[in-house]
Design a protein around this motif. Structure first.
Motif, PDB file in Angstrom:
ATOM      1  N   ARG A  81       7.059  17.278  72.301  1.00  0.00           N
ATOM      2  CA  ARG A  81       7.924  17.856  73.341  1.00  0.00           C
ATOM      3  C   ARG A  81       9.300  18.199  72.777  1.00  0.00           C
ATOM      4  O   ARG A  81       9.860  19.263  73.064  1.00  0.00           O
ATOM      5  CB  ARG A  81       8.063  16.885  74.513  1.00  0.00           C
ATOM      6  CG  ARG A  81       6.832  16.782  75.404  1.00  0.00           C
ATOM      7  CD  ARG A  81       7.149  16.060  76.710  1.00  0.00           C
ATOM      8  NE  ARG A  81       7.635  14.710  76.495  1.00  0.00           N
ATOM      9  CZ  ARG A  81       6.850  13.632  76.416  1.00  0.00           C
ATOM     10  NH1 ARG A  81       5.536  13.755  76.540  1.00  0.00           N
ATOM     11  NH2 ARG A  81       7.371  12.429  76.233  1.00  0.00           N
ATOM     12  N   ALA A  84       9.134  21.231  70.433  1.00  0.00           N
ATOM     13  CA  ALA A  84       8.915  22.497  71.137  1.00  0.00           C
ATOM     14  C   ALA A  84      10.228  23.125  71.605  1.00  0.00           C
ATOM     15  O   ALA A  84      10.302  24.340  71.811  1.00  0.00           O
ATOM     16  CB  ALA A  84       7.991  22.271  72.336  1.00  0.00           C
ATOM     17  N   ASP A  85      11.276  22.318  71.738  1.00  0.00           N
ATOM     18  CA  ASP A  85      12.580  22.823  72.157  1.00  0.00           C
ATOM     19  C   ASP A  85      13.520  23.045  70.972  1.00  0.00           C
ATOM     20  O   ASP A  85      14.707  23.324  71.164  1.00  0.00           O
ATOM     21  CB  ASP A  85      13.233  21.850  73.137  1.00  0.00           C
ATOM     22  CG  ASP A  85      12.552  21.859  74.501  1.00  0.00           C
ATOM     23  OD1 ASP A  85      12.004  22.917  74.869  1.00  0.00           O
ATOM     24  OD2 ASP A  85      12.570  20.820  75.177  1.00  0.00           O
ATOM     25  N   GLY A  86      12.990  22.923  69.755  1.00  0.00           N
ATOM     26  CA  GLY A  86      13.802  23.112  68.561  1.00  0.00           C
ATOM     27  C   GLY A  86      14.029  21.805  67.844  1.00  0.00           C
ATOM     28  O   GLY A  86      14.224  20.764  68.483  1.00  0.00           O
ATOM     29  N   THR A  93      22.863  16.882  69.303  1.00  0.00           N
ATOM     30  CA  THR A  93      22.112  16.981  70.552  1.00  0.00           C
ATOM     31  C   THR A  93      22.297  15.711  71.372  1.00  0.00           C
ATOM     32  O   THR A  93      22.681  14.656  70.842  1.00  0.00           O
ATOM     33  CB  THR A  93      20.607  17.172  70.279  1.00  0.00           C
ATOM     34  OG1 THR A  93      20.107  15.990  69.615  1.00  0.00           O
ATOM     35  CG2 THR A  93      20.355  18.397  69.411  1.00  0.00           C
ATOM     36  N   THR A 293      15.079  16.455  65.755  1.00  0.00           N
ATOM     37  CA  THR A 293      14.733  15.954  67.087  1.00  0.00           C
ATOM     38  C   THR A 293      13.383  15.249  67.167  1.00  0.00           C
ATOM     39  O   THR A 293      13.238  14.282  67.914  1.00  0.00           O
ATOM     40  CB  THR A 293      14.764  17.098  68.116  1.00  0.00           C
ATOM     41  OG1 THR A 293      13.795  18.096  67.757  1.00  0.00           O
ATOM     42  CG2 THR A 293      16.146  17.730  68.183  1.00  0.00           C
TER      43      THR A 293
END
Length: 447
Positions: A81, A84-86, A93, A293
Motif C-alpha cells: 500500500r 503504491a503511493d510512491g 513523509t 516508504t
C-alpha cells in the motif's frame, strides 16, 4: 536424494557475475555442502522452495530477519500500500514521524531515532557519533561475531585486505576486569557489544558493570540490537536486562525481511547530527533510501504484529521443542556430547564435534548434508513465529536420521565415505578454499 541441477547451474552463473556468487558472505555456496546450495524462488511461512522444485523447512530464516514468517500478509500488504503511493520523495513523509513514534514507544531509553537500510549503517554512525562526542578515536568492541562491514570492524578480522590499521581494541564478554583494563589503557570513544548472544547470557551485574565503566571512563555505551531486537523482545535486550545504553543499533527483524535499520539514542548525542545544536555538527546518517516508504510501512506492521500477537513466545516455544527433540535423539544414539543444539530457544545453533570432541567443520557439513537430503535448510535452528508443530516434528525426525549417519562417522573416526564433497568453510577468512570455484560452462557463497 534431492537433485540440484538447476541450482548448481545458476550458482555457477552467479559466480561469473557476482563476486562470491552471493550478496552476503553468510549466504555463499561455501557455507553449504558441495553442489547442495539451493537457489530459492519463493517462501511461505517457514517453508521455502528452490529452482529444482525442492521444498524445505527453513531455519536461520533470512539470516534471523524474518521473525513472523516469509510473506507474512499484514506486513506485505502494508508495504505494498505504501509503495503504491510512491517510495521516495524529496521531503519527509508523515510515515517517517509515525514510524519514529512507534519505534521510540518500544525503546523508552531512547529519545531520538534515525532510520537507514543496513545494520552496518547504524553501527558505523554510532561509532562516528561517539568519536565526535568524546573527541577520541579508539573503539572497544566485544569479542563477538560481527558488527559492521566498515573498516573499524572488518579491519580486525581475517578479511582485512585493503584496510589501513584501525583504532579498535577487543575485550571478552562477561569479563568486567578485562574491559576495565582496556578502558584504562587508552582513551576510548565507545564500547560496542551485543548485550547477549545465542550462546552467552550476561552474568548477574555484568551489563550494569559495563554501564558503570563507560560512565567512569567517559566512553559511550553502544548496544548492537541487530539480533536481540524483536527476537529477545520487541524492546530488545536493553528491555530484557534493564540496562540503558547511550546509543543502540537495530536492523534484521524490524521489517520482517524488508530492508530497514535504525540508530537510536539519547537526545544530547543524537542532536549533534541534527539542526538544533551549537556544537560542531556530525554527519550522522544521510541516506536516500533510509526513509523509503515500503520499509517503514513494513516496520509499522511488524510493530502492530508484536503488539497484538506473541511472536517471541511462539519462536521460543518452537525452539525449545526443537532443541529438546534433537538433543533427545542425539542422547538416544549416545552422541549427545558430540552433536548438541544449544542457545536461547528463539536463536538456536547446533554444535558439531568430531570423535575427539573438537569442533569440526567436516562433521558440521555432514550434518547439513543429511538435513538437506531430508528437506531441512539452515545453518542453524533459528526459528520464526511461523514454525508449526508439524515443522518441528519433521525437523526432529530429519535430525534424528542425520544423527544416525553422524554416529557412523564418529565410530569410524572421520566423515570419509559419508560426506559427498568438501567441508564448509568460515564465511570470514583470509583466503578462498584451495579448490577454486570453477567457471560456468555452456552446459550449465550478516548486515
Amino acid at each position: 536424494m534431492r537433485k540440484y541441477l538447476r541450482s548448481n547451474a545458476l550458482q555457477s552463473r552467479l559466480h561469473d557475475l557476482v563476486p562470491g556468487g552471493s550478496h552476503t558472505y553468510a549466504r555463499g555456496a561455501d557455507q553449504y555442502p558441495e553442489d547442495m546450495a539451493p537457489i530459492l524462488v519463493r517462501g511461505a511461512g517457514s517453508r521455502v522452495w528452490d529452482v529444482d522444485g525442492n521444498e524445505y523447512v527453513e531455519y536461520g530464516i533470512g539470516l534471523r530477519s524474518v521473525t513472523l514468517g516469509h510473506g507474512y500478509r499484514p506486513v506485505v500488504d502494508a508495504a505494498a500500500r505504501a509503495a503504491a503511493d510512491g517510495v521516495s520523495f524529496s521531503r519527509p513523509t508523515e510515515l517517517e514521524l509515525l514510524a519514529a513514534q512507534d519505534f521510540l514507544a518500544l525503546v523508552p531509553g531512547a529519545d531520538m531515532v534515525k532510520f537507514a537500510k543496513n545494520g552496518s549503517d547504524a553501527t558505523t554512525a554510532a561509532v562516528r557519533l561517539a568519536r565526535a562526542v568524546t573527541g577520541r578515536e579508539t573503539v572497544a568492541i566485544c569479542e563477538q561475531p560481527f558488527f559492521s562491514v566498515d573498516d573499524w570492524f572488518i579491519g580486525t578480522t581475517a578479511m582485512s585486505a585493503g584496510i589501513p590499521p584501525v583504532a579498535t581494541t577487543r575485550f571478552p564478554y562477561n569479563d568486567l576486569p578485562a574491559l576495565e583494563r582496556v578502558l584504562s589503557e587508552q582513551p576510548t570513544a565507545a564500547v560496542v557489544l551485543e548485550a547477549a548472544t545465542a550462546l552467552a547470557e550476561p552474568e548477574p551485574g555484568y551489563l550494569a558493570g559495563v554501564r558503570a565503566l563507560c560512565d567512569r571512563f567517559g566512553a559511550l555505551l553502544v548496544f548492537d540490537e541487530m539480533i536481540t531486537g524483536f527476537r529477545w523482545s520487541s524492546g530488545g535486550a536493553q528491555q530484557v536486562y534493564g540496562v540503558v545504553p547511550d546509543l543502540s543499533c537495530w536492523g534484521k527483524a524490524m521489517g520482517n525481511g524488508f530492508p530497514v535499520s535504525a540508530l537510536a539514542g539519547k537526545r544530547e548525542f543524537m542532536e549533534l547530527g541534527g539542526l538544533r545544536t551549537e556544537r560542531e555538527r556530525v554527519f550522522l546518517l544521510s541516506t536516500t533510501h533510509g526513509p523509503e516508504t515500503a520499509g517503514l510501512a513494513a516496520f509499522r506492521a511488524v510493530v502492530a504484529a508484536y503488539a497484538t500477537t506473541d511472536p517471541v513466545g511462539r519462536m521460543e516455544r518452537a525452539g525449545q521443542r526443537l532443541a529438546d527433540g534433537v538433543n533427545a535423539a542425539a542422547a538416544e544414539l549416545g552422541i549427545a556430547d558430540r552433536l548438541t543444539v544449544t542457545g536461547r530457544p528463539s536463536c538456536l545453533i547446533f554444535v558439531t564435534r568430531d570423535a575427539e570432541g573438537v569442533p569440526s567443520q567436516p562433521f558440521r557439513t555432514l550434518f547439513l548434508q543429511e538435513l538437506l537430503d531430508r528437506g531441512v535448510l539452515g545453518q542453524s535452528f533459528v526459528t520464526s513465529a511461523a514454525h508449526t508443530d508439524a515443522d518441528i516434528d519433521h525437523t526432529v525426525e530429519a535430525a534424528a536420521a542425520a544423527a544416525a549417519v553422524y554416529r557412523r562417522a564418529l565410530e569410524q573416526g572421520s566423515v570419509a565415505g559419508l560426506l559427498r564433497g568438501r567441508p564448509v568453510a568460515p564465511a570470514i577468512r583470509r583466503h578462498s578454499a584451495p579448490r577454486h570455484i570453477a567457471p560456468a560452462t555452456s552446459d550449465s557463497g550478516d548486515r
